[in-house]
Design a protein around this motif. Structure first.
Motif, PDB file in Angstrom:
ATOM      1  N   LEU A  25      27.222  36.362  35.919  1.00 19.05           N
ATOM      2  CA  LEU A  25      28.317  37.016  35.016  1.00 19.05           C
ATOM      3  C   LEU A  25      29.649  37.083  35.909  1.00 19.05           C
ATOM      4  N   LEU A  26      29.551  37.566  37.211  1.00 16.98           N
ATOM      5  CA  LEU A  26      30.776  37.941  37.921  1.00 16.98           C
ATOM      6  C   LEU A  26      31.271  36.499  38.589  1.00 16.98           C
ATOM      7  N   ALA A  33      38.936  33.724  35.059  1.00 17.62           N
ATOM      8  CA  ALA A  33      40.054  34.452  35.447  1.00 17.62           C
ATOM      9  C   ALA A  33      41.083  33.087  36.159  1.00 17.62           C
ATOM     10  N   LYS A  34      40.306  32.386  37.074  1.00 17.58           N
ATOM     11  CA  LYS A  34      41.079  31.430  37.714  1.00 17.58           C
ATOM     12  C   LYS A  34      41.725  30.264  36.631  1.00 17.58           C
ATOM     13  N   GLU A  38      45.878  29.944  36.101  1.00 17.54           N
ATOM     14  CA  GLU A  38      46.455  28.498  36.266  1.00 17.54           C
ATOM     15  C   GLU A  38      47.382  28.090  34.769  1.00 17.54           C
ATOM     16  N   GLU A  39      46.673  28.298  33.743  1.00 17.76           N
ATOM     17  CA  GLU A  39      47.289  28.257  32.531  1.00 17.76           C
ATOM     18  C   GLU A  39      48.638  29.022  32.435  1.00 17.76           C
ATOM     19  N   TYR A  40      48.579  30.381  32.787  1.00 16.35           N
ATOM     20  CA  TYR A  40      49.768  31.254  32.738  1.00 16.35           C
ATOM     21  C   TYR A  40      50.984  30.537  33.831  1.00 16.35           C
ATOM     22  N   ASP A  41      50.472  30.332  35.057  1.00 15.28           N
ATOM     23  CA  ASP A  41      51.365  29.727  35.861  1.00 15.28           C
ATOM     24  C   ASP A  41      52.096  28.551  35.433  1.00 15.28           C
ATOM     25  N   ARG A  63      43.328  41.089  35.803  1.00 20.93           N
ATOM     26  CA  ARG A  63      42.364  42.222  35.760  1.00 20.93           C
ATOM     27  C   ARG A  63      41.552  42.249  34.739  1.00 20.93           C
ATOM     28  N   ASP A  64      42.170  41.976  33.516  1.00 15.63           N
ATOM     29  CA  ASP A  64      41.115  41.754  32.012  1.00 15.63           C
ATOM     30  C   ASP A  64      40.332  40.873  32.170  1.00 15.63           C
ATOM     31  N   ALA A  65      40.488  39.796  32.781  1.00 17.95           N
ATOM     32  CA  ALA A  65      39.510  38.584  32.897  1.00 17.95           C
ATOM     33  C   ALA A  65      38.306  38.955  33.665  1.00 17.95           C
TER      34      ALA A  65
END
Length: 295
Positions: A25-26, A33-34, A38-41, A63-65
Motif C-alpha cells: 500500500l505505501l 503521489a509522484k 508531476e501533473e501539478y508541476d 500529503r493527501d496522496a
C-alpha cells in the motif's frame, strides 16, 4: 478467551496490516503521489511565477496522496507497540492484580504485582509449551499458575512441596519430609477485610522467610476437599492432611492458612500450569506505600 490469546490475535492482525502497508500500500501511494505532483508541476509551468498558495497546494496534494486509510491508522501503526507488549508479557514479566486475601499478610487484595516469566523456563504463549529450561520452583517461592480445575483462572500461592516431598499439615503445624517448619510467634494481625485478629507467625521454608496467619476458631481438618488427580497420594484426617507430591507437580498453600483454597482442597499444580514467579509489588491504590520486593 484468555487475554494472551486475544493479544496474540491482535499481533497477527496488526502485523499483517503492517506488512501489507510496507510492501504494497505505501509504495502504491508514493507512486500515486509522484504522478499527482508531476501533473501539478506541469500545470504550474504555464505560470510566470509560483505563489505561496501554489506551493501550499502542492504540499497538501502530496500529503493527501500519502494519507493512510483510517483502518491502517488503527492497525498497522499500533503493531510495533502491541508486539513489544506481547513479547514482554509472554517472555519477561507480566502484571497481575491480587483479587483476594488468601496471601495475607504477604500480599493484600488490590496489590498489583509483577511476575517473572523466565524463571521457570521460557514457554510458548497461548500453547504454554516449555521451549527453554531454567530452574524449577523452590520451596517458599510465590508462584502464579493456571488453576488446575479451570485453567482460564490464574491463582497465586506459595510453593510448599516440590516433587517427591511429603507435606503434612496437621493441627495447623507444617512438616516437610518429617522436618517441622518452625513458627515464631509475632504480634496478632488485624485483618481489615474480616475485621478480626488472626494469629501471626514467621516461618522459614528453604532459604525464604515469610509471615503466615492462622485463625484460632477455624478447624484443623479440611472441609470440602475435591476429587483431583493423584488424590490417592493424600491422606485426610481430623487433624488435617498428609500428601506425597507426585513427579512434575507442586503442593501450594496460601499464607493466610485458614482463608485459602489451595492444594489441601483441590490438589497439586502441574508444572505445565506454571506462569511464573511473583517478585514485586508495583502499586496498590489503597496503600500507596506498598511498593517493592517481597518474599
Amino acid at each position: 478467551m484468555n487475554f494472551a490469546l486475544i493479544l496474540f490475535i491482535l499481533v497477527l492482525v496488526t502485523g499483517l496490516a503492517w506488512l501489507v502497508e510496507k510492501i504494497i500500500l505505501l509504495p502504491r501511494r508514493r507512486q500515486m503521489a509522484k504522478q499527482i505532483l508531476e501533473e501539478y508541476d506541469r500545470q504550474l509551468e504555464q505560470f510566470d511565477s509560483v505563489t505561496d498558495s501554489m506551493t501550499a497546494t502542492r504540499a497538501r496534494l502530496h500529503r493527501d496522496a500519502l494519507q493512510q486509510p483510517w483502518w491502517l491508522e488503527y492497525s498497522a501503526n499500533f503493531f510495533p507497540v502491541i508486539l513489544v507488549v506481547f513479547l514482554l508479557r509472554s517472555f519477561v514479566v507480566e502484571p497481575f492484580k491480587i483479587p483476594s486475601s488468601s496471601m495475607l499478610p504477604t500480599l493484600l487484595a488490590g496489590d498489583f504485582i509483577l511476575v517473572n516469566k523466565f524463571n521457570y523456563g521460557m514457554r510458548l504463549p497461548v500453547l504454554n509449551k516449555k521451549i527453554i529450561e531454567n530452574r524449577n520452583p523452590e520451596r517458599g517461592d510465590v508462584v502464579v499458575f493456571r488453576y488446575p480445575k479451570d485453567e482460564s483462572i490464574d491463582y497465586i500461592k506459595r510453593v510448599i512441596g516440590v516433587p517427591g516431598d511429603t507435606v503434612a499439615y496437621l493441627d495447623k503445624n507444617l512438616t516437610i519430609n518429617g522436618q517441622a517448619v518452625r513458627q515464631t510467634p509475632l504480634p496478632d494481625y488485624f485483618d481489615e477485610e474480616r475485621i478480626s485478629y488472626a494469629k501471626h507467625y514467621q516461618q522459614t521454608i528453604g532459604n525464604k522467610t515469610n509471615a503466615i496467619l492462622n485463625s484460632p476458631g477455624a478447624p484443623s481438618f479440611i472441609i470440602g476437599a475435591d476429587d483431583f488427580p493423584f488424590r490417592d497420594q493424600c491422606t485426610y484426617s481430623n487433624d488435617g492432611v498428609v500428601c506425597k507430591v507426585p513427579p512434575g507437580h507442586y503442593f501450594v498453600m496460601g499464607d493466610n492458612r485458614d482463608n485459602s483454597a489451595d492444594s489441601r482442597f483441590w490438589g497439586f499444580v502441574p508444572d505445565r500450569n506454571l506462569v511464573g514467579r511473583a517478585f514485586f509489588i508495583w502499586l496498590n491504590f489503597s496503600h500507596l506505600k506498598r511498593i517493592g520486593y517481597f518474599n
